[in-house]
Enzyme design. Sequence first.
Site, PDB file in Angstrom:
ATOM      1  N   ARG A  16      12.554  15.793  62.164  1.00 54.33           N
ATOM      2  CA  ARG A  16      13.602  15.657  63.188  1.00 54.33           C
ATOM      3  C   ARG A  16      13.858  16.947  63.963  1.00 54.33           C
ATOM      4  NH1 ARG A  16      17.488  12.805  58.806  1.00 54.33           N
ATOM      5  NH2 ARG A  16      15.980  13.834  57.433  1.00 54.33           N
ATOM      6  N   LYS A 351       9.819  54.338  71.015  1.00 55.31           N
ATOM      7  CA  LYS A 351       9.167  53.697  69.875  1.00 55.31           C
ATOM      8  C   LYS A 351       8.667  54.787  68.947  1.00 55.31           C
ATOM      9  CE  LYS A 351       5.168  53.350  69.058  1.00 55.31           C
ATOM     10  NZ  LYS A 351       3.716  53.303  68.903  1.00 55.31           N
ATOM     11  N   TYR A 366       9.284  56.406  79.040  1.00 51.59           N
ATOM     12  CA  TYR A 366       8.737  55.843  77.802  1.00 51.59           C
ATOM     13  C   TYR A 366       8.365  56.967  76.844  1.00 51.59           C
ATOM     14  CZ  TYR A 366       5.636  53.848  74.373  1.00 51.59           C
ATOM     15  OH  TYR A 366       5.065  53.490  73.181  1.00 51.59           O
ATOM     16  N   ASN A 386       0.422  57.593  74.934  1.00 45.47           N
ATOM     17  CA  ASN A 386       0.171  57.732  73.486  1.00 45.47           C
ATOM     18  C   ASN A 386      -0.986  56.865  73.002  1.00 45.47           C
ATOM     19  OD1 ASN A 386       1.766  55.448  74.062  1.00 45.47           O
ATOM     20  ND2 ASN A 386       2.464  55.340  71.952  1.00 45.47           N
TER      21      ASN A 386
HETATM   22  C1  UD1 Z   1      18.819  14.004  51.228  1.00 43.30           C
HETATM   23  C2  UD1 Z   1      19.301  12.984  50.206  1.00 43.30           C
HETATM   24  C3  UD1 Z   1      20.575  12.344  50.708  1.00 43.30           C
HETATM   25  C4  UD1 Z   1      21.633  13.401  50.955  1.00 43.30           C
HETATM   26  C5  UD1 Z   1      21.109  14.502  51.878  1.00 43.30           C
HETATM   27  C6  UD1 Z   1      22.080  15.663  51.885  1.00 43.30           C
HETATM   28  C7  UD1 Z   1      17.270  12.105  49.177  1.00 43.30           C
HETATM   29  C8  UD1 Z   1      16.356  10.940  49.065  1.00 43.30           C
HETATM   30  N1  UD1 Z   1      18.289  11.970  50.007  1.00 43.30           N
HETATM   31  O1  UD1 Z   1      18.531  13.301  52.406  1.00 43.30           O
HETATM   32  O2  UD1 Z   1      21.068  11.422  49.742  1.00 43.30           O
HETATM   33  O3  UD1 Z   1      22.784  12.821  51.511  1.00 43.30           O
HETATM   34  O4  UD1 Z   1      19.838  14.996  51.416  1.00 43.30           O
HETATM   35  O5  UD1 Z   1      21.757  16.628  52.825  1.00 43.30           O
HETATM   36  O6  UD1 Z   1      17.096  13.081  48.502  1.00 43.30           O
HETATM   37  N2  UD1 Z   1      11.895  17.809  50.453  1.00 43.30           N
HETATM   38  C9  UD1 Z   1      10.854  18.194  49.652  1.00 43.30           C
HETATM   39  N3  UD1 Z   1       9.826  17.312  49.437  1.00 43.30           N
HETATM   40  C10 UD1 Z   1       9.806  16.079  49.971  1.00 43.30           C
HETATM   41  C11 UD1 Z   1      10.887  15.692  50.798  1.00 43.30           C
HETATM   42  C12 UD1 Z   1      11.912  16.572  51.006  1.00 43.30           C
HETATM   43  O7  UD1 Z   1      10.825  19.305  49.129  1.00 43.30           O
HETATM   44  O8  UD1 Z   1       8.844  15.345  49.727  1.00 43.30           O
HETATM   45  C13 UD1 Z   1      12.993  18.769  50.699  1.00 43.30           C
HETATM   46  C14 UD1 Z   1      13.235  19.068  52.163  1.00 43.30           C
HETATM   47  O9  UD1 Z   1      12.488  20.216  52.571  1.00 43.30           O
HETATM   48  C15 UD1 Z   1      14.735  19.306  52.237  1.00 43.30           C
HETATM   49  C16 UD1 Z   1      15.276  18.533  51.038  1.00 43.30           C
HETATM   50  O10 UD1 Z   1      14.180  18.220  50.225  1.00 43.30           O
HETATM   51  O11 UD1 Z   1      15.070  20.659  52.091  1.00 43.30           O
HETATM   52  C17 UD1 Z   1      15.982  17.239  51.486  1.00 43.30           C
HETATM   53  O12 UD1 Z   1      15.071  16.460  52.212  1.00 43.30           O
HETATM   54  P1  UD1 Z   1      15.515  15.721  53.543  1.00 43.30           P
HETATM   55  O13 UD1 Z   1      14.358  14.995  54.089  1.00 43.30           O
HETATM   56  O14 UD1 Z   1      16.229  16.656  54.442  1.00 43.30           O
HETATM   57  O15 UD1 Z   1      16.539  14.645  52.934  1.00 43.30           O
HETATM   58  P2  UD1 Z   1      17.755  13.933  53.658  1.00 43.30           P
HETATM   59  O16 UD1 Z   1      17.226  12.825  54.472  1.00 43.30           O
HETATM   60  O17 UD1 Z   1      18.605  14.929  54.336  1.00 43.30           O
HETATM   61 CA    CA Z   2      18.434  17.040  54.804  1.00 45.74          CA
END
Ligand code: UD1
Ligand code: CA
Length: 452
Positions: A16, A351, A366, A386
């Site tokens: 997103r 610099k 400079y 330089n």
């Molecule tokens: C997630 C939660 C949601 C919560 C929200 C809060 C889940 C399924 N949902 O949703 O309930 O309300 O956070 O902010 O967890 N990530 C990984 N590996 C993956 C997918 C994601 O490491 O395969 C990491 C992302 O980098 C991120 C975090 O997990 O930092 C959360 O992932 P994101 O996709 O942002 O989840 P949300 O849709 O925000």
């Molecule tokens: Ca998130």
Amino acid sequence: MSTHMALILAAGKGTRMHSDKPKVLQTVLGEPMLASVIAALQPVFAGNIFMVVGHRAEMVRKAFPDGRFVLQEEQLGTGHALAQALPVLQAEGCTHLLVVNGDTPLLSEAVVTGFLEKAKGADLAFATILLDEPGAYGRVVRRDGKLMGIVEAKDYDSKTFGAGTGEVNAGMYCLSLDVAARLLPRIGNDNKSGEYYITDLVALALEEDLDVRGIACGRDESLLGVNSPRELSHAEEIARARIVDALLSSGVIIHAPELVRVGPLAHVEPGAEITGPCEIYGRSEIRRGAQIASHCVIRDCVIEGGAEIRSFCHLEGAHVSQGALVGPFARLRPGAELEADSHVGNFVELKKSRLGRGAKANHLTYLGDAQIGAGTNIGAGTITCNYDGKHKFQTHIGEKAFIGSNTALVAPVTVGAGALVGAGSVITRDVPDEALAIARERQKNIERKIKG
Ligand code: UD1
Ligand code: CA
């Protein structure tokens, strides 16, 4: 004995954000979001912080050279991310784990410790916040006050689960590693996203009658997640206002505070004076009595008391000592050192150069890889040459020298103390102390015959 560790989920792509950069490296006030999350956890977990990385993992590793990482090769969801880390954490002797999303840049140590306190003894606990617009957050479902589970926004339908209360999952969990190991293999991906959700652990743990707690943290903004450019700017504005407010309370004089942006690692002492709009980032130190005028961008600089940075200056990695004057419209690049009472004026760039005590370079100059002695005057339009296209060379100018306007100093070259260089010179050889050097064509005046 129980051993607590922390795991930051940071492998996601952040679709997103529409950016090539991994989401957790998007910056808030000049620092990657992930740095703020680490900073909030560090006082509690010290070296026991792990990060799950995946999407452009190398970039994230490089940004945190001291970090401890687990690779999630394919990003199949937050539950899958936790499952990848499990063997590593078990091998480290971890028994209890705090899991937090890497996209919560407003997290603070106080919120973490408050949550851990309330989660004590639970098999699985998670933080919840109240939102007017629950948006894409996972909804916390309670029936007659009894916790039922977390349902992701995409999978939520009000016919089955009710209108909702605005209570959502904040993305911070505390769990027993044994429980996680037992329940994770039972998580499926039969949902709208086709992902393995960490949030499904809640319903599974409830089925087993374990101690599961949804810990309500009210409307605390510290737990807001960042998924889109709009959410990023919203979080950044909250962080900015918090920092500026704290600076005002501590005794920093700030004009137009709503336009001042100070990064979380910068230190501004009470009694410093700042005018917005202006940005101060990195590990900058602005000391008591320093003045920063409007439209300046300062990163990783030390500005001592009594120094004045006038409007429209760009400073990075510079040290500006007491009583020095910079700008307007000056650029100090890394390694610029201004000793006490020195002056750098408009359209001057430095610099890796040191300007000695009371030395002046006031216009259109400079200075690169140059050492300028105390009390020396650098005339308008002076340039250190330089760089020969391959290598950089040093220019040394002694104390109380005078470099005439529009001089080119072809490095490596030394101009002695008290020397005088005539305007318009191209200096290619060393100039002894006190000598007068002129290196330009002598002027000829030729009589013209004008007809009529
Ligand atoms: C997630 C939660 C949601 C919560 C929200 C809060 C889940 C399924 N949902 O949703 O309930 O309300 O956070 O902010 O967890 N990530 C990984 N590996 C993956 C997918 C994601 O490491 O395969 C990491 C992302 O980098 C991120 C975090 O997990 O930092 C959360 O992932 P994101 O996709 O942002 O989840 P949300 O849709 O925000
Ligand atoms: Ca998130």
